[in-house]
Enzyme design. Sequence first.
Site, mmCIF file in Angstrom:
data_model
loop_
_atom_site.group_PDB
_atom_site.id
_atom_site.type_symbol
_atom_site.label_atom_id
_atom_site.label_comp_id
_atom_site.label_asym_id
_atom_site.label_seq_id
_atom_site.Cartn_x
_atom_site.Cartn_y
_atom_site.Cartn_z
ATOM 1 N N ASN A 12 -32.152 14.969 -17.526
ATOM 2 C CA ASN A 12 -31.242 14.356 -18.435
ATOM 3 C C ASN A 12 -29.729 14.306 -19.103
ATOM 4 O O ASN A 12 -29.604 14.857 -19.832
ATOM 5 C CB ASN A 12 -32.146 14.748 -20.227
ATOM 6 C CG ASN A 12 -31.550 14.105 -21.170
ATOM 7 O OD1 ASN A 12 -31.447 12.472 -21.154
ATOM 8 N ND2 ASN A 12 -31.853 14.165 -22.573
ATOM 9 N N TRP A 13 -28.657 12.657 -18.184
ATOM 10 C CA TRP A 13 -27.276 13.001 -18.542
ATOM 11 C C TRP A 13 -26.766 12.784 -19.766
ATOM 12 O O TRP A 13 -25.993 13.273 -19.909
ATOM 13 C CB TRP A 13 -26.879 12.056 -17.752
ATOM 14 C CG TRP A 13 -27.204 12.093 -15.780
ATOM 15 C CD1 TRP A 13 -27.816 13.101 -15.366
ATOM 16 C CD2 TRP A 13 -26.693 11.387 -14.853
ATOM 17 N NE1 TRP A 13 -27.742 13.511 -13.057
ATOM 18 C CE2 TRP A 13 -27.457 12.540 -13.763
ATOM 19 C CE3 TRP A 13 -26.394 10.080 -15.129
ATOM 20 C CZ2 TRP A 13 -26.599 11.583 -12.055
ATOM 21 C CZ3 TRP A 13 -25.863 9.580 -13.393
ATOM 22 C CH2 TRP A 13 -26.266 10.365 -12.411
ATOM 23 N N LYS A 14 -28.059 12.393 -20.631
ATOM 24 C CA LYS A 14 -27.383 12.112 -22.056
ATOM 25 C C LYS A 14 -26.792 10.836 -21.899
ATOM 26 O O LYS A 14 -26.203 9.776 -21.216
ATOM 27 C CB LYS A 14 -26.921 13.048 -22.465
ATOM 28 C CG LYS A 14 -28.043 13.849 -23.156
ATOM 29 C CD LYS A 14 -28.114 15.295 -24.363
ATOM 30 C CE LYS A 14 -29.136 15.791 -23.706
ATOM 31 N NZ LYS A 14 -29.413 17.115 -25.481
ATOM 32 N N HIS A 97 -36.830 11.329 -27.487
ATOM 33 C CA HIS A 97 -36.350 12.415 -27.593
ATOM 34 C C HIS A 97 -34.958 12.521 -29.053
ATOM 35 O O HIS A 97 -34.880 12.198 -29.559
ATOM 36 C CB HIS A 97 -35.039 11.925 -26.610
ATOM 37 C CG HIS A 97 -34.111 13.384 -26.507
ATOM 38 N ND1 HIS A 97 -32.855 14.074 -27.561
ATOM 39 C CD2 HIS A 97 -33.884 14.341 -25.401
ATOM 40 C CE1 HIS A 97 -32.378 14.837 -26.618
ATOM 41 N NE2 HIS A 97 -32.724 15.039 -25.509
ATOM 42 N N GLU A 99 -32.563 13.733 -29.443
ATOM 43 C CA GLU A 99 -31.396 12.801 -30.919
ATOM 44 C C GLU A 99 -31.814 11.181 -31.158
ATOM 45 O O GLU A 99 -30.835 10.810 -32.131
ATOM 46 C CB GLU A 99 -30.286 12.751 -29.472
ATOM 47 C CG GLU A 99 -29.700 14.249 -29.144
ATOM 48 C CD GLU A 99 -29.496 14.965 -28.348
ATOM 49 O OE1 GLU A 99 -29.011 13.618 -26.674
ATOM 50 O OE2 GLU A 99 -29.300 15.757 -27.762
ATOM 51 N N GLU A 168 -39.070 20.109 -26.170
ATOM 52 C CA GLU A 168 -37.832 20.141 -26.979
ATOM 53 C C GLU A 168 -37.478 20.887 -27.964
ATOM 54 O O GLU A 168 -37.674 20.013 -28.946
ATOM 55 C CB GLU A 168 -37.432 19.654 -26.022
ATOM 56 C CG GLU A 168 -37.167 18.281 -24.884
ATOM 57 C CD GLU A 168 -35.824 17.687 -24.403
ATOM 58 O OE1 GLU A 168 -35.728 18.296 -23.510
ATOM 59 O OE2 GLU A 168 -35.566 17.230 -25.189
ATOM 60 N N GLY A 174 -28.653 21.989 -26.289
ATOM 61 C CA GLY A 174 -27.422 22.069 -25.596
ATOM 62 C C GLY A 174 -27.067 22.953 -26.523
ATOM 63 O O GLY A 174 -25.583 22.740 -27.208
ATOM 64 N N SER A 212 -31.735 24.037 -22.613
ATOM 65 C CA SER A 212 -30.800 25.372 -22.596
ATOM 66 C C SER A 212 -31.839 25.502 -21.705
ATOM 67 O O SER A 212 -31.665 27.038 -21.316
ATOM 68 C CB SER A 212 -30.769 26.325 -23.866
ATOM 69 O OG SER A 212 -29.913 25.025 -24.408
ATOM 70 N N GLY A 233 -31.017 18.690 -19.906
ATOM 71 C CA GLY A 233 -29.319 18.001 -20.368
ATOM 72 C C GLY A 233 -28.584 18.704 -19.227
ATOM 73 O O GLY A 233 -28.369 18.035 -18.284
HETATM 74 P P1 PGA Z 1 -29.856 21.100 -22.397
HETATM 75 O O1 PGA Z 1 -30.909 19.401 -23.059
HETATM 76 O O2 PGA Z 1 -30.761 21.080 -21.513
HETATM 77 O O3 PGA Z 1 -28.713 20.591 -22.731
HETATM 78 O O4 PGA Z 1 -30.322 21.635 -23.970
HETATM 79 C C1 PGA Z 1 -32.025 19.009 -23.381
HETATM 80 C C2 PGA Z 1 -32.146 17.562 -23.344
HETATM 81 O O5 PGA Z 1 -32.075 16.912 -24.296
HETATM 82 O O6 PGA Z 1 -33.386 17.113 -22.735
#
Ligand code: PGA
Length: 250
Positions: A12-14, A97, A99, A168, A174, A212, A233
Amino acid sequence: MGCAVKKRIFGNWKMNGSLEANAALLQALKSGASQAACEVAVCAPAPYLSQLHSVLAGSAIAIGAQDVSAHASGAFTGEVSGAMLREFGVRYALVGHSERRQYHGESDDLVARKAQAALACGITPVVCVGETLAQREAGETDAVVRRQLAAVAHINGHCLSEIVLAYEPVWAIGTGKTATPAQAQAVHAVLRAQLLAATTSAARIPILYGGSMNAANAAELLAQPDIDGGLIGGASLKAADFLHIVACAG
Ligand code: PGA
């Protein structure tokens, strides 16, 4: 027990990337993942889907989007429909997600309708669920993830077996604070039991862990019986790290 099928490692590049940086990353992933034993996908920002479509054509890496509209077409400024995503070879779309839930006010019901819209276009929704730190500390983890999944099952019951689920924990995203393998497995088992009660094909619904996950902790997480893959991520932006996780899922 988890799925007997191949594990899945999805990046997931965000909101990261540029045409130039993506080109280098995609080339490295393409060659590094060509013999992968697991299924690999990259979920990129919408403007780059065209780039992924041409660069990844014929490769082992599937294309994913990070969101999809609940609507088919019309006056929804800024939204991208499932049919549009299909034109760029998109096979997966993240929905719900944390976010999106947190910064864009997405409700359980909207997430469920986005999953439905994706399925209607032949895109597999990767439904994200997870509790905040406050909810975990209040002992609400199981109730929260069960409620989030129930909303999706409620309107997608007949094709629930077509989804991918991702657990998640919000406090692990993150932050560098990964759930321990035991913590993650415990929630995956709760979700598996809920899926088993909802559909006879529950055993083949993959449940990914995200939060993470990195090159150092992936192997132990992926060894858990109900962890069928990872949603990555930060570590998906570094080819070597992402490919190491892919190798752990072999
Ligand atoms: P992260 O993000 O691996 O940077 O914790 C995972 C995600 O939000 O899909």
